[in-house]
Write a protein that holds these residues in place. Structure first.
Motif, short mmCIF file in Angstrom:
data_model
loop_
_atom_site.label_atom_id
_atom_site.label_comp_id
_atom_site.label_asym_id
_atom_site.label_seq_id
_atom_site.Cartn_x
_atom_site.Cartn_y
_atom_site.Cartn_z
N PRO A 46 0.77 -1.14 0.01
CA PRO A 46 0.05 0.02 0.00
C PRO A 46 0.79 1.13 -0.02
N ASN A 47 0.38 2.27 -0.75
CA ASN A 47 0.92 3.59 -0.42
C ASN A 47 -0.04 4.52 0.42
N ARG A 48 0.49 5.78 0.48
CA ARG A 48 -0.10 6.80 1.40
C ARG A 48 -1.59 6.80 1.03
N VAL A 49 -1.83 6.81 -0.32
CA VAL A 49 -3.26 7.08 -0.45
C VAL A 49 -4.08 5.58 -0.10
N THR A 50 -3.45 4.50 -0.49
CA THR A 50 -4.48 3.12 -0.33
C THR A 50 -4.12 2.40 0.85
N SER A 51 -3.20 3.06 1.72
CA SER A 51 -2.81 2.38 3.04
C SER A 51 -4.17 2.17 3.95
N CYS A 52 -5.15 2.90 3.86
CA CYS A 52 -6.41 2.70 4.41
C CYS A 52 -7.33 1.70 3.85
N CYS A 53 -6.99 1.15 2.80
CA CYS A 53 -7.67 0.02 1.95
C CYS A 53 -7.68 -1.51 2.83
N ASP A 54 -8.53 -2.25 2.44
CA ASP A 54 -8.40 -3.67 2.93
C ASP A 54 -7.64 -4.39 1.82
N PHE A 55 -6.64 -4.85 2.22
CA PHE A 55 -5.84 -5.72 1.20
C PHE A 55 -5.75 -7.22 1.81
N SER A 56 -7.04 -7.51 2.42
CA SER A 56 -6.87 -9.08 2.93
C SER A 56 -7.20 -9.98 1.72
N LEU A 57 -7.40 -9.64 0.60
CA LEU A 57 -7.76 -10.60 -0.61
C LEU A 57 -6.04 -11.10 -0.92
N ALA A 58 -5.07 -10.09 -0.90
CA ALA A 58 -3.83 -10.41 -1.23
C ALA A 58 -3.11 -11.45 -0.74
N SER A 59 -2.22 -11.93 -1.51
CA SER A 59 -1.48 -13.18 -1.17
C SER A 59 -0.54 -12.90 0.11
N HIS A 60 -0.01 -11.65 -0.06
CA HIS A 60 1.06 -11.10 1.10
C HIS A 60 0.65 -9.60 0.91
N VAL A 61 0.83 -8.84 2.19
CA VAL A 61 0.90 -7.62 2.39
C VAL A 61 2.33 -7.23 3.09
N LEU A 62 2.81 -6.18 2.34
CA LEU A 62 4.29 -5.72 2.82
C LEU A 62 4.08 -4.21 3.01
N ALA A 63 4.87 -3.75 4.19
CA ALA A 63 4.68 -2.21 4.31
C ALA A 63 5.56 -1.28 3.60
N SER A 64 6.57 -2.06 2.83
CA SER A 64 7.43 -1.32 2.07
C SER A 64 8.05 -2.28 0.93
#
Length: 81
Positions: A46-64
């Motif tokens: 996620p970026n600054r704009v999308t960091s509030c979105c629900d990424f639970s569908l993603a295989s992986h979520v990274l901070a950076s």
């Protein structure tokens, strides 16, 4: 247009790879949806704009993106059947 998988499927075709052998890196929920529809493993950064979105569908979520090489190093060499 995302979340349609067409662009990802075309990229895999041009690279002569099976979709399951690709890794999609995305910063949007629609991009993750498109990757899943294409049958591709995916990672959300996620970026600054999308960091509030629900990424639970993603295989992986990274901070950076700095964390991406470590994730790739630990992925299985062959996609799961």
């Amino acid at each position: 247009i995302k979340p349609a998988p067409d662009l990802y499927l075309e990229a895999a075709r041009l690279l002569m790879l099976e979709p399951a052998s690709c890794l999609v890196v995305e910063d949007s929920v629609n991009g993750i949806k498109a990757a899943k529809a294409a049958g591709m493993p995916n990672v959300a950064i996620p970026n600054r704009v999308t960091s509030c979105c629900d990424f639970s569908l993603a295989s992986h979520v990274l901070a950076s993106a700095h964390d991406l090489p470590g994730l790739i190093a630990n992925l299985p060499a062959e996609p799961a059947e």
